[in-house]
Design an enzyme around this catalytic site. Sequence first.
Site, PDB file in Angstrom:
ATOM      1  N   GLY A   1       0.888  -1.157   0.006  1.00 26.31           N
ATOM      2  CA  GLY A   1      -0.275   0.239   0.098  1.00 26.31           C
ATOM      3  C   GLY A   1       1.042   1.061   0.192  1.00 26.31           C
ATOM      4  O   GLY A   1       2.141   1.169   0.598  1.00 26.31           O
TER       5      GLY A   1
ATOM      6  N   GLN B   1       3.096  10.234   1.538  1.00 26.46           N
ATOM      7  CA  GLN B   1       3.728   9.284   0.831  1.00 26.46           C
ATOM      8  C   GLN B   1       5.016   9.546   0.099  1.00 26.46           C
ATOM      9  O   GLN B   1       6.256   9.772   0.095  1.00 26.46           O
ATOM     10  CB  GLN B   1       4.063   7.942   1.491  1.00 26.46           C
ATOM     11  CG  GLN B   1       3.433   7.153   2.437  1.00 26.46           C
ATOM     12  CD  GLN B   1       3.253   5.842   2.557  1.00 26.46           C
ATOM     13  OE1 GLN B   1       2.014   5.454   2.405  1.00 26.46           O
ATOM     14  NE2 GLN B   1       4.460   5.500   3.790  1.00 26.46           N
TER      15      GLN B   1
ATOM     16  N   CYS C   1       5.740   0.102   7.531  1.00 27.72           N
ATOM     17  CA  CYS C   1       5.264   1.329   7.046  1.00 27.72           C
ATOM     18  C   CYS C   1       7.190   2.277   5.621  1.00 27.72           C
ATOM     19  O   CYS C   1       7.849   1.873   6.403  1.00 27.72           O
ATOM     20  CB  CYS C   1       5.086   1.999   7.541  1.00 27.72           C
ATOM     21  SG  CYS C   1       4.719   3.894   7.045  1.00 27.72           S
ATOM     22  N   LEU C   2       6.550   2.204   4.721  1.00 27.24           N
ATOM     23  CA  LEU C   2       6.958   2.292   4.165  1.00 27.24           C
ATOM     24  C   LEU C   2       8.189   3.453   4.723  1.00 27.24           C
ATOM     25  O   LEU C   2       9.186   4.133   3.912  1.00 27.24           O
ATOM     26  CB  LEU C   2       7.025   2.609   2.180  1.00 27.24           C
ATOM     27  CG  LEU C   2       6.337   1.262   2.088  1.00 27.24           C
ATOM     28  CD1 LEU C   2       5.792   1.400  -0.043  1.00 27.24           C
ATOM     29  CD2 LEU C   2       7.808   0.530   1.156  1.00 27.24           C
TER      30      LEU C   2
ATOM     31  N   HIS D   1      -4.081   1.373   7.499  1.00 23.34           N
ATOM     32  CA  HIS D   1      -3.107   2.028   7.549  1.00 23.34           C
ATOM     33  C   HIS D   1      -2.588   3.391   6.207  1.00 23.34           C
ATOM     34  O   HIS D   1      -2.084   4.323   7.490  1.00 23.34           O
ATOM     35  CB  HIS D   1      -1.485   0.832   7.460  1.00 23.34           C
ATOM     36  CG  HIS D   1      -0.729   1.860   7.108  1.00 23.34           C
ATOM     37  ND1 HIS D   1       0.406   1.632   8.051  1.00 23.34           N
ATOM     38  CD2 HIS D   1       0.357   2.516   6.250  1.00 23.34           C
ATOM     39  CE1 HIS D   1       1.751   1.856   7.883  1.00 23.34           C
ATOM     40  NE2 HIS D   1       1.709   2.646   6.661  1.00 23.34           N
ATOM     41  N   GLU D   2      -3.202   3.188   5.688  1.00 21.07           N
ATOM     42  CA  GLU D   2      -2.850   3.739   4.460  1.00 21.07           C
ATOM     43  C   GLU D   2      -4.455   5.089   4.677  1.00 21.07           C
ATOM     44  O   GLU D   2      -3.850   6.348   4.419  1.00 21.07           O
ATOM     45  CB  GLU D   2      -3.485   3.480   3.110  1.00 21.07           C
ATOM     46  CG  GLU D   2      -2.245   2.194   1.974  1.00 21.07           C
ATOM     47  CD  GLU D   2      -0.835   2.709   3.166  1.00 21.07           C
ATOM     48  OE1 GLU D   2      -0.048   3.631   2.929  1.00 21.07           O
ATOM     49  OE2 GLU D   2      -0.044   1.428   3.118  1.00 21.07           O
TER      50      GLU D   2
ATOM     51  N   HIS E   1      -2.079   7.143   6.371  1.00 25.07           N
ATOM     52  CA  HIS E   1      -1.869   8.326   6.473  1.00 25.07           C
ATOM     53  C   HIS E   1      -3.035  10.299   5.555  1.00 25.07           C
ATOM     54  O   HIS E   1      -2.175  11.034   5.958  1.00 25.07           O
ATOM     55  CB  HIS E   1      -1.107   7.894   5.018  1.00 25.07           C
ATOM     56  CG  HIS E   1       0.131   7.061   5.360  1.00 25.07           C
ATOM     57  ND1 HIS E   1       0.908   7.593   6.202  1.00 25.07           N
ATOM     58  CD2 HIS E   1       0.465   5.711   5.212  1.00 25.07           C
ATOM     59  CE1 HIS E   1       2.166   7.101   6.423  1.00 25.07           C
ATOM     60  NE2 HIS E   1       1.531   5.541   6.217  1.00 25.07           N
TER      61      HIS E   1
HETATM   62 NI    NI Z   1       2.643   4.482   5.717  1.00 21.21          NI
END
Ligand code: NI
Length: 167
Positions: A46, A51, A91-92, A133-134, A137
């Site tokens: 995701g 991000q 998480c990236l 999760h996204e 963000h």
């Molecule tokens: Ni994330």
Amino acid sequence: MAILSIRVYPDPVLRERAAEVTDFGVETQMFFENMIETMREADGVGLAAPQVGVSKRILVASPAGKKGTALVIVNPVLREGIGTEIAQEGCLSFPGLYADIVRFKKIRLEFQDRAGKPRETELRDFFARVVQHELDHLNAVLMIDRIEFNKRQEWAESFKKAPSRPG
Ligand code: NI
């Protein structure tokens, strides 16, 4: 298509509430493709627009990884959450950090698809987790904001199991 650079904590864009998307034109379509390509390149399941430095309510998700179809979700609204579940997330924007996070097990989501068409869907388990999760963000909520809560919950659970003391 292009690979976009992924912003890592504490980049301030990760703390901005993302804006509604109203334009679904050619540039936006290209941005969707770039997000998908960037997510795949990074081996993510995701990715949210903030991000990659774009504070707009767009996320892409591919819960089956590189092999699966990537879904574009625009202006998502969580209408209902059913049940909860704790599982490990990464998480990236926090490379190398993994933590147990509480999420709804099943969600009802309203959103617009890549053409701007209103949609409603029910998601469960891992797919529901990725989208939650996204979605965080887009609201400037990060994984680290949820860790302390989990620890509190763990302590509360172990406290419940502890034998009661007289007096
Ligand atoms: Ni994330």
